[in-house]
Write a protein that holds these residues in place. Sequence first.
Motif, PDB file in Angstrom:
ATOM      1  N   PRO A  38       0.833  -1.362   0.007  1.00  0.00           N
ATOM      2  CA  PRO A  38      -0.078  -0.002   0.041  1.00  0.00           C
ATOM      3  C   PRO A  38       0.880   1.307  -0.110  1.00  0.00           C
ATOM      4  N   VAL A  39       0.441   2.266  -0.587  1.00  0.00           N
ATOM      5  CA  VAL A  39       1.053   3.834  -0.588  1.00  0.00           C
ATOM      6  C   VAL A  39       1.143   3.964   0.837  1.00  0.00           C
ATOM      7  N   PRO A  40       2.510   4.254   1.195  1.00  0.00           N
ATOM      8  CA  PRO A  40       2.661   4.629   2.796  1.00  0.00           C
ATOM      9  C   PRO A  40       2.235   5.995   2.913  1.00  0.00           C
ATOM     10  N   LYS A  41       1.615   6.180   4.211  1.00  0.00           N
ATOM     11  CA  LYS A  41       1.443   7.558   4.746  1.00  0.00           C
ATOM     12  C   LYS A  41       2.574   8.048   5.571  1.00  0.00           C
ATOM     13  N   ALA A  42       2.640   9.421   5.620  1.00  0.00           N
ATOM     14  CA  ALA A  42       3.673   9.868   6.567  1.00  0.00           C
ATOM     15  C   ALA A  42       3.785   9.369   7.920  1.00  0.00           C
ATOM     16  N   ASN A  43       4.845   8.826   8.506  1.00  0.00           N
ATOM     17  CA  ASN A  43       4.712   8.406   9.938  1.00  0.00           C
ATOM     18  C   ASN A  43       5.881   9.114  10.793  1.00  0.00           C
ATOM     19  N   ARG A  44       5.961   9.382  12.057  1.00  0.00           N
ATOM     20  CA  ARG A  44       7.134   9.849  12.700  1.00  0.00           C
ATOM     21  C   ARG A  44       8.070   8.342  13.493  1.00  0.00           C
ATOM     22  N   ILE A  45       7.732   7.539  13.004  1.00  0.00           N
ATOM     23  CA  ILE A  45       8.232   6.194  13.725  1.00  0.00           C
ATOM     24  C   ILE A  45       9.563   5.575  13.073  1.00  0.00           C
ATOM     25  N   ILE A  74       3.318  -2.275  15.936  1.00  0.00           N
ATOM     26  CA  ILE A  74       3.959  -1.046  16.591  1.00  0.00           C
ATOM     27  C   ILE A  74       3.514  -1.329  18.036  1.00  0.00           C
ATOM     28  N   TRP A  75       4.408  -1.065  18.952  1.00  0.00           N
ATOM     29  CA  TRP A  75       3.995  -1.203  20.373  1.00  0.00           C
ATOM     30  C   TRP A  75       3.459  -0.183  20.859  1.00  0.00           C
ATOM     31  N   ASN A  76       2.194  -0.374  21.586  1.00  0.00           N
ATOM     32  CA  ASN A  76       1.583   0.677  22.265  1.00  0.00           C
ATOM     33  C   ASN A  76       1.679   0.474  23.659  1.00  0.00           C
ATOM     34  N   ASP A  77       2.514   1.654  24.076  1.00  0.00           N
ATOM     35  CA  ASP A  77       3.308   1.481  25.599  1.00  0.00           C
ATOM     36  C   ASP A  77       1.774   1.720  26.447  1.00  0.00           C
ATOM     37  N   GLN A  78       0.796   2.516  26.126  1.00  0.00           N
ATOM     38  CA  GLN A  78      -0.265   3.016  26.910  1.00  0.00           C
ATOM     39  C   GLN A  78      -0.981   1.816  27.204  1.00  0.00           C
ATOM     40  N   ASN A  79      -1.397   0.850  26.189  1.00  0.00           N
ATOM     41  CA  ASN A  79      -2.055  -0.208  26.362  1.00  0.00           C
ATOM     42  C   ASN A  79      -1.385  -1.494  26.572  1.00  0.00           C
ATOM     43  N   GLN A  80      -0.017  -1.422  26.264  1.00  0.00           N
ATOM     44  CA  GLN A  80       1.114  -2.552  26.830  1.00  0.00           C
ATOM     45  C   GLN A  80       0.612  -3.594  25.800  1.00  0.00           C
ATOM     46  N   GLU A  81       0.525  -3.439  24.530  1.00  0.00           N
ATOM     47  CA  GLU A  81       0.222  -4.469  23.431  1.00  0.00           C
ATOM     48  C   GLU A  81       0.853  -4.086  22.180  1.00  0.00           C
ATOM     49  N   TRP A  82       0.954  -5.020  21.336  1.00  0.00           N
ATOM     50  CA  TRP A  82       1.283  -4.657  20.007  1.00  0.00           C
ATOM     51  C   TRP A  82      -0.021  -4.357  19.031  1.00  0.00           C
ATOM     52  N   ARG A  83       0.097  -3.400  18.367  1.00  0.00           N
ATOM     53  CA  ARG A  83      -0.996  -3.015  17.344  1.00  0.00           C
ATOM     54  C   ARG A  83      -0.628  -3.273  15.952  1.00  0.00           C
ATOM     55  N   THR A  84      -1.443  -3.918  15.275  1.00  0.00           N
ATOM     56  CA  THR A  84      -1.038  -4.061  13.731  1.00  0.00           C
ATOM     57  C   THR A  84      -1.067  -2.586  12.955  1.00  0.00           C
ATOM     58  N   TYR A  85       0.108  -2.456  12.304  1.00  0.00           N
ATOM     59  CA  TYR A  85       0.047  -1.177  11.429  1.00  0.00           C
ATOM     60  C   TYR A  85      -0.209  -1.366  10.173  1.00  0.00           C
ATOM     61  N   LEU A  86       0.142  -2.755   9.559  1.00  0.00           N
ATOM     62  CA  LEU A  86       0.248  -2.894   8.450  1.00  0.00           C
ATOM     63  C   LEU A  86       0.034  -4.496   8.123  1.00  0.00           C
TER      64      LEU A  86
END
Length: 821
Positions: free
Chosen positions: A221-228, A270-282
């Motif tokens: 997919p065409v990537p969106k700008a990210n700061r990670i 990508i690790w979500n520190d607030q919820n302490q879980e891995w989130r699927t980014y793509l």
Amino acid sequence: MASTALNLLSITLLLSILTNASGKDILRGDETIRDGETIVSANGEFELGFFRAGSSTNRYLGIWFKKMSYGTVVWVANRDRPLNNTSGMLRIDNKAILLLVDAALIWSANSSTFVKNPVAQLLDTGNLVFRDEQDGGSENFVWQSFDYPGDTMLPGMKFGKNLVTGRQWYYSSWKSVDDPSPGNFVHRMDTHGYPQLLLWKGSELQARTGPWVGNRFSGDPVPKANRIYLNEFFIEPREIYYAFHLFNTSSTRPATRLILDPNGNRQRLIWNDQNQEWRTYLTILVTDCDRSAPCGPYATCDVNSSPKCACLRGFKPKIPEKWEAADWRDGCVHINPLNCGHGDGFVKFSGVKLPDTRQSWYNLTMNLEECKSMCLKNCNCTACSNINVEKEGSGCLLWFGGLIGINGYTEDAQSIYVRMPASDLDESATDESNNSGLRRIIFISISVALTAMSALILLLLFMKRKLKRKVYSHFTGTSSSNGEENLELPLFDFRKIVNATTNFSHDNKIGEGGFGPVYKGMLEDGQLIAVKRLSDSSRQGIDEFKNEVSLIAKLQHRNLVSLLGYCIEDQERVLIYEYMPNGSLDSFIFDKGKRSLADWERYYSIINGVARGLLYLHQDSKLRIIHRDLKASNVLLDHDMNPKISDFGMARSFGGSQTEANTTRVVGTYGYMSPEYAIDGLFSTKSDVYSFGVLVLEILSGKRNRCFEHPDHNLNLLGHAWRCFSEDRLKDLLDGIILEPSNECEAFRDIQIGLLCVQEYPEDRPNMSSVVLMLNSKTALPNPKKPGFFTERKRHEKDYSSSKHILSSSNDYSITAISPR
């Protein structure tokens, strides 16, 4: 589901770790790690020790996250050799990291290098490295786990291939969350043609992510700008690889990783520190359109359409009956056949996932127009596109044969230009006409506004060029009314050349050619130059001088020597070139001392560079130019050992569609001249191809074609090479080249290409576009036929000195052998 499995794995891993005994990041030679003990990276990012996966009772040595997502495994050492108890022990010696059970070796990180002060260190990148402790501040690792990925890609890891060693960095799935042994799926980079990523299930191709197009792989997919993170792709002489890096390298950065799951799906988490879980980014799932190109050549596949396969515009099903029965594998064919050389053009398809590139060719520096031009000159080329789609686009990618694996297209920035016959271009032109009216109005307005300024500039340029032609005609005694001497080159003052060369000092003399002596010089601004001065005894004269100036002034290519200017004063005729610090190719390849210093990569680069220079002369320059004197001494090497073709005094240009000519004055160098040129005076691009083939065989063998001697026969080098090929003894031909086992096939392939170029009849020889393609792809090669001048000759003592001139009264036959510069 995936999140639950990961949490379960983390919990079981947490329960399996008893203590952190060492509390440090380094393991030294007198230390061990036993089950229950770990080492932790300096900032506590990662931990190494023994664990069990999921509900399995087997034990593994691995690396996992510690500070974030504690227990998430990123690397496993003994994937296919699990331990069935807790008696495992890790230690190191001077050559390896060793995993032992009761003194039995289970797994090792071997190295051929002896390390005096060995240490194993876990870095904060998640990389386990084996190195000398004295090299603590460098990245001079003897071994590193990043070279042996599992199912996870971390920031800083490579995904691709080392072209020198042959090492591949690829990823393989776990069999399941309970079993980290290599599963069914492997994701690796294919470097045949333009690099692309392929997903395999065993020996079956599952999906292509497509080639890199500047900001992503074509199928992603065409990537969106990210700061990670930042995606990067590198095509370098030694390596081709993809990597990603974090923008923020602080300890508070978010963690991200790529995984290949047991089902063959590729995910960025990508690790979500607030919820302490891995989130699927793509997530990139394997669809029906990915598997084995179900729609065949020249067709698109779209899982959201019914039927999913459709022919490209301008194409029709190859076998309509099968197509109607939903069997699309035979694909599509042109409605109107191509007619090479008679008006073929291109139709643009936007937003496609680019076709399979395993039968492709690429150039990173060409623009789109140059790319289209090159494609149209090769009747086997079926499509082209930019490599980098960002901004205005750059690079050139050509396809040969049917276009396979195109997925459905939409309107976005990515485009491919498919070759079409002239009859199919009218519709495309009509589509564009609706938008051309507004563009025409704007263009006319701007043109009117700039007319006065343009006229003034053109007048000034005309006066300047007229003055230059007048100066040239005055010194040469020739008329410039035909405009042929309208040169865009500086006319140097002779006194400056005298000062630059210290009055043509013998100490500054660096060679002598058929034109005359060559001197090293330095201009007042410090620029180094090479100065060719026409000598009184030269066999070349004003015609060759004018020819070289007029031709090379119009040529610009990285593999052609640059002419900086010329000087005409009284009887002096001088050419000023860029200085080549490494001299001529013959002084390098025929010198055993210098020859042994270079590796295979250098020789391949030289061969490829000369081929690209010739391709430019034959097809891509404004003029079609036949060099007529290509040889080792006329290839110069710059500071980085890049080859540059020089000496265009004998060259001839062709106009229009002319491809060959005949001459009554044969000029060139014995040993490099093709049979049809030496015997009948017939020269063409194929005579240059013959010279190139001789040069390739000389580069690979370190022997001159002329004066070649062998104890078993009286053949020249070409005959010897053909005999080695026929008897499958190609290794006997290679001499003094530092060759790794992984490079042997490439070296043998180049010998075969050289033999194809020196075949006796010109129609059998490939053109230079085909040669460049063969050098840069893995396509099958035909067997060469007998080379020209293959007959064994009777050898006499001191026969045929390389510096002799040979004359033939029958056709003013003159052959000049020029000494190296």
